[in-house]
Scaffold this motif. Sequence first.
Motif, mmCIF file in Angstrom:
data_model
loop_
_atom_site.group_PDB
_atom_site.id
_atom_site.type_symbol
_atom_site.label_atom_id
_atom_site.label_comp_id
_atom_site.label_asym_id
_atom_site.label_seq_id
_atom_site.Cartn_x
_atom_site.Cartn_y
_atom_site.Cartn_z
ATOM 1 N N VAL A 164 93.889 45.298 64.903
ATOM 2 C CA VAL A 164 95.280 45.016 64.515
ATOM 3 C C VAL A 164 95.473 43.626 63.905
ATOM 4 N N TYR A 165 94.768 42.586 64.402
ATOM 5 C CA TYR A 165 94.903 41.268 63.779
ATOM 6 C C TYR A 165 93.757 40.386 64.251
ATOM 7 N N THR A 166 93.682 39.226 63.635
ATOM 8 C CA THR A 166 92.637 38.259 63.961
ATOM 9 C C THR A 166 93.272 37.068 64.657
ATOM 10 N N SER A 167 92.666 36.586 65.737
ATOM 11 C CA SER A 167 93.194 35.446 66.493
ATOM 12 C C SER A 167 92.920 34.146 65.762
ATOM 13 N N HIS A 189 88.613 39.090 66.635
ATOM 14 C CA HIS A 189 89.351 40.273 66.190
ATOM 15 C C HIS A 189 89.967 40.979 67.393
ATOM 16 N N ILE A 190 91.225 41.323 67.263
ATOM 17 C CA ILE A 190 91.963 41.979 68.332
ATOM 18 C C ILE A 190 92.055 43.468 68.020
ATOM 19 N N SER A 240 84.096 39.639 68.208
ATOM 20 C CA SER A 240 83.669 39.266 66.864
ATOM 21 C C SER A 240 83.714 40.492 65.981
ATOM 22 N N LYS A 241 83.945 40.249 64.704
ATOM 23 C CA LYS A 241 84.053 41.359 63.768
ATOM 24 C C LYS A 241 82.793 42.224 63.821
ATOM 25 N N GLY A 242 82.989 43.527 63.978
ATOM 26 C CA GLY A 242 81.866 44.446 64.020
ATOM 27 C C GLY A 242 81.081 44.404 65.307
#
Length: 574
Positions: A461-464, A469-470, A499-501
């Motif tokens: 949904v969004y990045t902190s 990554h949330i 973390s992304k991925g």
Amino acid sequence: MNTYILYDEDFSQEADFVEKQLSVKKISYQSCEKEMEFHDWLTLEFKNNDIQLLIVPMSLPFLGETGGLLLGLHIRLNYQLPIEKRCIPIVFVTNLSFENILTQSTFDDYNNPQNLLLTEGVYISSDAIDEIKEKLDVAKPLSNYNSFLRRLNIRRNDNTGGHDIANAWGCYKLARVVGISDVVFSKEAIAKHLKQLYAKYLICVNESYNDSKMSYIDLQPINCYGKRILFIDDKYDEGWGDLMSKIFKSAGNGFVCVNSAKYKFNGSFTDYDGFIYECKSYIGQRWDLIIIDIRLNPDEEDVDSKYIDPTEFSGYKLIDEYLNYNKGYQILVSTASNKIWNVNAALKRGAKGYYIKESPEFNYPVSETKRQYELLKNNIQACFDNSDLQDVFKSIEEDIKQKLPKTQEGELTDFSQSISKQLDIAFQLILMAENDEQYAYAYISLYQIIEIVTEELVKEVYTSDDGKHIWCLPNKEICHDYKWTEEKTYQDIGEACFSKGNFPQWKKIANLCFLQWKADDADDRVERLYHQIDKRHDILHPGKNNNKQIKCTKTDFYDLFKSIKFICSKLADD
């Protein structure tokens, strides 16, 4: 040399005279209208009497002026007699000359008995006692049986189905290795086919009966306790019912035959529609094995002059109806046809294997019949091992697809369609799987449903502020992090950023089980899925843990399927 003379009412005085003059013994002719009756009568006479030379009147009741030649053929082709008995010299008594016999007589175009006159060991005499004695003095038995067979020209009557003869012989040969050949051969429905001249000729040409006295004990009969087996064959009443009942004896009442005799009169169908209706009535029941004959309507499908596309055979159509209802049914095809395109058509339709019934034309030695029987038993066991696939298919259709999310119009959503298609692919792969590698393909295909579900339900949904990554669930709750404890439970350690991925698949599933679905047995569900996800990694990356062999079984697939079934059951609520 023990000489006998055959007599009937018209020939009795001549026979009495020959008996006294030449010291021969008499045999009363038994008038027979059926070839089977000729066979049985002659077999009994030769077994009860040491006949070494036979005098036969050329004219016999019901057979015409050259009927004795047909009787001679029955002697020569009686495979139940030793060769030396079949080859005895035969003297035919007639007032017709050889030329008159050939030119003025009407012969059976299918059996062509006149050819017997052109073979060794056959003599013609008038009824004059001196000429009969002269023939007896020079008479010698047939010395080259194979050469004799090549001189004959016996063909199948157009009104006699080759399918019938092949079925009868195939049943008899398989019955030999199963141990009930005497039971089967005593059946008139079998005997009437195998004791006609055409079948006898084929059996002798192929030496089909020579090794039939070999004994065979099946040391490993098929274990089918608790199994349900359905047998469909239009020849049920012609030995095959007895044979299959013996093979599947341990199934008890679980073995079901469609009794074709109920729909016949004198061996022919009078209510074929009723027979097929009963065959179809078993669709929907649970069967561990179904055996279906390809040609169930011989009057229409056993026609040499008419080409029938394999897909039009009644057995194939029946296979379609069973598999259209449940693709997991385990079907074996039995057929008297040796045509490879018929067999291939059955396999393409979804049959798991086949058994080709032997025939006198395509006969095996008993040793090969034994081997073919063992292959049949292997196919049967494979079907038993895979019979649970019908439960899997039923569960897919009724427990999963029916409950997937739908649009307001009642159609599957795009998300649901993706799951449905993937289920079809996975099922088709497990249906064909026979080894670890193929089970692995099916497993990976089924696992993709987990990826489809998590991709749809667990959204980024969004990045902190710190670049993490949330992820969020459909109920809008932020995903949490989990860890496995020594108490063998999962501990919720609060909201988490990843973390992304780097959001592991098992943690996505854990969030769905604990937070979205609030499953009572979430710990057990997640633990099981964790290992199943790990199995997926081992299959796709076998070198990761120095595991270079793909190890995947049907049980692995079934375990994953249970998890998929649980996951899909929760989707309608999301």
